[in-house]
Design an enzyme around this catalytic site. Structure first.
Site, mmCIF file in Angstrom:
data_model
loop_
_atom_site.group_PDB
_atom_site.id
_atom_site.type_symbol
_atom_site.label_atom_id
_atom_site.label_comp_id
_atom_site.label_asym_id
_atom_site.label_seq_id
_atom_site.Cartn_x
_atom_site.Cartn_y
_atom_site.Cartn_z
ATOM 1 N N ARG A 26 0.846 -1.194 0.000
ATOM 2 C CA ARG A 26 0.000 0.000 0.000
ATOM 3 C C ARG A 26 0.887 1.251 0.000
ATOM 4 N NH1 ARG A 26 -0.697 -1.975 5.599
ATOM 5 N NH2 ARG A 26 0.447 -0.555 6.962
ATOM 6 N N ILE A 28 3.143 4.428 -0.283
ATOM 7 C CA ILE A 28 4.314 4.808 -1.072
ATOM 8 C C ILE A 28 4.934 3.579 -1.752
ATOM 9 C CG2 ILE A 28 6.674 5.709 -0.869
ATOM 10 C CD1 ILE A 28 5.589 7.579 1.377
ATOM 11 N N ASP A 74 9.376 -10.269 7.714
ATOM 12 C CA ASP A 74 9.526 -9.124 8.612
ATOM 13 C C ASP A 74 10.955 -8.599 8.408
ATOM 14 O OD1 ASP A 74 10.000 -7.392 10.716
ATOM 15 O OD2 ASP A 74 8.891 -8.605 12.172
ATOM 16 N N VAL A 75 11.087 -7.354 7.948
ATOM 17 C CA VAL A 75 12.417 -6.840 7.622
ATOM 18 C C VAL A 75 13.331 -6.733 8.849
ATOM 19 C CG1 VAL A 75 11.680 -5.596 5.547
ATOM 20 C CG2 VAL A 75 11.682 -4.405 7.773
ATOM 21 N N ASN A 101 11.498 0.449 1.773
ATOM 22 C CA ASN A 101 10.392 1.375 2.048
ATOM 23 C C ASN A 101 9.642 1.046 3.342
ATOM 24 O OD1 ASN A 101 7.904 3.154 1.206
ATOM 25 N ND2 ASN A 101 7.094 1.076 1.438
ATOM 26 N N TYR A 168 11.069 7.943 15.916
ATOM 27 C CA TYR A 168 10.948 7.986 14.456
ATOM 28 C C TYR A 168 11.997 8.927 13.863
ATOM 29 C CZ TYR A 168 8.682 8.331 9.849
ATOM 30 O OH TYR A 168 8.417 8.291 8.504
ATOM 31 N N LYS A 172 14.986 7.654 11.277
ATOM 32 C CA LYS A 172 15.110 8.129 9.896
ATOM 33 C C LYS A 172 16.435 8.876 9.681
ATOM 34 C CE LYS A 172 11.355 6.460 8.075
ATOM 35 N NZ LYS A 172 11.376 5.505 6.957
HETATM 36 P P1 NDP Z 1 2.077 2.577 5.218
HETATM 37 O O1 NDP Z 1 1.882 2.373 6.672
HETATM 38 O O2 NDP Z 1 0.904 2.941 4.365
HETATM 39 O O3 NDP Z 1 2.780 1.272 4.574
HETATM 40 C C1 NDP Z 1 3.845 0.659 5.247
HETATM 41 C C2 NDP Z 1 4.232 -0.615 4.520
HETATM 42 O O4 NDP Z 1 5.349 -1.205 5.213
HETATM 43 C C3 NDP Z 1 3.139 -1.645 4.499
HETATM 44 O O5 NDP Z 1 3.162 -2.340 3.265
HETATM 45 C C4 NDP Z 1 3.528 -2.602 5.633
HETATM 46 O O6 NDP Z 1 3.033 -3.907 5.405
HETATM 47 C C5 NDP Z 1 5.059 -2.561 5.512
HETATM 48 N N1 NDP Z 1 5.747 -2.959 6.738
HETATM 49 C C6 NDP Z 1 5.669 -2.373 7.962
HETATM 50 N N2 NDP Z 1 6.459 -3.017 8.843
HETATM 51 C C7 NDP Z 1 7.062 -4.027 8.156
HETATM 52 C C8 NDP Z 1 7.984 -5.031 8.509
HETATM 53 N N3 NDP Z 1 8.461 -5.159 9.768
HETATM 54 N N4 NDP Z 1 8.395 -5.894 7.555
HETATM 55 C C9 NDP Z 1 7.928 -5.799 6.287
HETATM 56 N N5 NDP Z 1 7.061 -4.869 5.890
HETATM 57 C C10 NDP Z 1 6.617 -3.989 6.818
HETATM 58 O O7 NDP Z 1 3.237 3.687 5.087
HETATM 59 P P2 NDP Z 1 3.566 4.797 3.968
HETATM 60 O O8 NDP Z 1 3.329 4.257 2.608
HETATM 61 O O9 NDP Z 1 2.939 6.068 4.359
HETATM 62 O O10 NDP Z 1 5.137 4.965 4.229
HETATM 63 C C11 NDP Z 1 6.106 4.175 3.576
HETATM 64 C C12 NDP Z 1 7.502 4.639 4.014
HETATM 65 O O11 NDP Z 1 7.650 6.035 3.760
HETATM 66 C C13 NDP Z 1 7.794 4.433 5.508
HETATM 67 O O12 NDP Z 1 9.152 4.076 5.672
HETATM 68 C C14 NDP Z 1 7.543 5.811 6.090
HETATM 69 O O13 NDP Z 1 8.259 6.013 7.279
HETATM 70 C C15 NDP Z 1 8.050 6.688 4.957
HETATM 71 N N6 NDP Z 1 7.513 8.049 4.963
HETATM 72 C C16 NDP Z 1 6.157 8.276 4.834
HETATM 73 C C17 NDP Z 1 5.669 9.568 4.825
HETATM 74 C C18 NDP Z 1 4.221 9.879 4.663
HETATM 75 O O14 NDP Z 1 3.851 11.056 4.804
HETATM 76 N N7 NDP Z 1 3.366 8.916 4.354
HETATM 77 C C19 NDP Z 1 6.578 10.727 4.964
HETATM 78 C C20 NDP Z 1 7.972 10.372 5.074
HETATM 79 C C21 NDP Z 1 8.416 9.090 5.069
HETATM 80 P P3 NDP Z 1 2.436 -4.811 6.637
HETATM 81 O O15 NDP Z 1 1.303 -3.994 7.237
HETATM 82 O O16 NDP Z 1 2.018 -6.058 5.981
HETATM 83 O O17 NDP Z 1 3.563 -4.984 7.593
#
Ligand code: NDP
Length: 265
Positions: A26, A28, A74-75, A101, A168, A172
């Site tokens: 989902r 980004i 899980d990363v 990401n 956080y 980052k």
């Molecule tokens: P979302 O919460 O919408 O998506 C996060 C994604 O990461 C999901 O697919 C989730 O899948 C996956 N994920 C989370 N934890 C793990 C894990 N331990 N192992 C594998 N996959 C994992 O986030 P965004 O799309 O908003 O953000 C994406 C990235 O961009 C992040 O790193 C965030 O910090 C960064 N970012 C976002 C901003 C924003 O305004 N949205 C601004 C700046 C940076 P699942 O639920 O299955 O674990």
């Protein structure tokens, strides 16, 4: 180097390249997976729990003619990262592009943040980038090429008050410095490592804040940016395609801020 207009047009071509996008179910990550595929790459999508949604993304990419599949890992777990990396190698034979990401935000002011919340944030946001880079980086070093793109954040550059999430911010900032360290270590192997530092981008992550704190979004997120708005996931795609492709061949160790000018003042 390109010497004709045709070659310049191919600078952004990713045909035949093999990519991994973590957190691609989902937001980004999904947009970046789709953008890489639209430029010709085959894409493995890695998630921790939302495998069904990742499979939907992979199926949509396959319907457009590229190879794609979803994997659970899980990363922050090295054994799972090792297994995931081998599974991608078994399917694709090589890995040219890695988008780190996956990330989480656990909002908690410093005095309220439990050690568990702190460690969980570091485990996913920072350890996760290190672990996936380490295992994929070994493959890239062996094949003498690769491009790694880490999704950092403007929160790694500034403290975006009034939100309080020191863990956080620190995670980052760590991603940005890890980017520079890996770029330096792996340049001799023709592996480039860069980061994107997005500002506020409309995703499910930020929609929650929009619902609960519309005033904060209006007063700080939108007005904070000189462009006076939040960004979209599509507005990050071009920079990632640039860094992943031959267009970015002389760019490494860079953190590109894409925030509508929020960190300008
Ligand atoms: P979302 O919460 O919408 O998506 C996060 C994604 O990461 C999901 O697919 C989730 O899948 C996956 N994920 C989370 N934890 C793990 C894990 N331990 N192992 C594998 N996959 C994992 O986030 P965004 O799309 O908003 O953000 C994406 C990235 O961009 C992040 O790193 C965030 O910090 C960064 N970012 C976002 C901003 C924003 O305004 N949205 C601004 C700046 C940076 P699942 O639920 O299955 O674990």
């Amino acid at each position: 180097m390109p010497d004709t207009a045709t070659d310049y047009r191919r600078l952004f071509d990713l045909t035949g390249r093999k990519a991994i996008v973590t957190g691609g179910s989902r937001g980004i990550g999904k947009a970046l997976a789709e953008a890489l595929a639209a430029h010709g790459a085959d894409v493995a999508i890695v998630v921790r729990s939302t495998l069904n949604r990742a499979e939907e993304v992979a199926n949509a990419i396959k319907a457009e003619g590229r190879d794609s599949f979803a994997l659970q890992a899980d990363v922050s777990d090295e054994a799972e990262v090792e297994r995931m990396t081998q599974a991608v190698m078994d399917r694709f034979g090589r890995i040219d592009i890695l988008i780190n990401n996956a990330g989480i935000v656990l909002p908690a002011s410093a005095e309220e943040c439990s050690l568990d919340q702190w460690r969980q944030t570091m485990a996913v946001n920072l350890d996760g980038v290190f672990l996936v880079s380490k295992h994929v980086g070994r493959r890239m070093i062996a094949q003498k090429s690769g491009s790694i793109i880490n999704i950092g954040s403007m929160s790694g550059r500034i403290v975006n008050w009034p939100f309080r999430h020191a863990a956080y911010n620190v995670s980052k900032a760590g991603v940005h410095m890890l980017t520079k360290a890996l770029a330096t270590e792996w340049a001799e192997h023709n592996v480039r490592v860069n980061a994107i530092a997005p500002g506020y981008i409309r995703t499910e992550l930020t929609d929650e804040v929009l619902r609960e704190h519309p005033d904060v979004v209006a007063n700080y997120w939108e007005k904070g940016a000189v462009q006076n708005r939040i960004g979209t996931v599509e507005e990050l795609a071009g920079s990632v395609v640039y860094l992943a492709s031959n267009a970015g061949s002389f760019t490494t160790g860079e953190v590109i801020t894409i925030d509508g000018g929020l960190t300008l003042r």
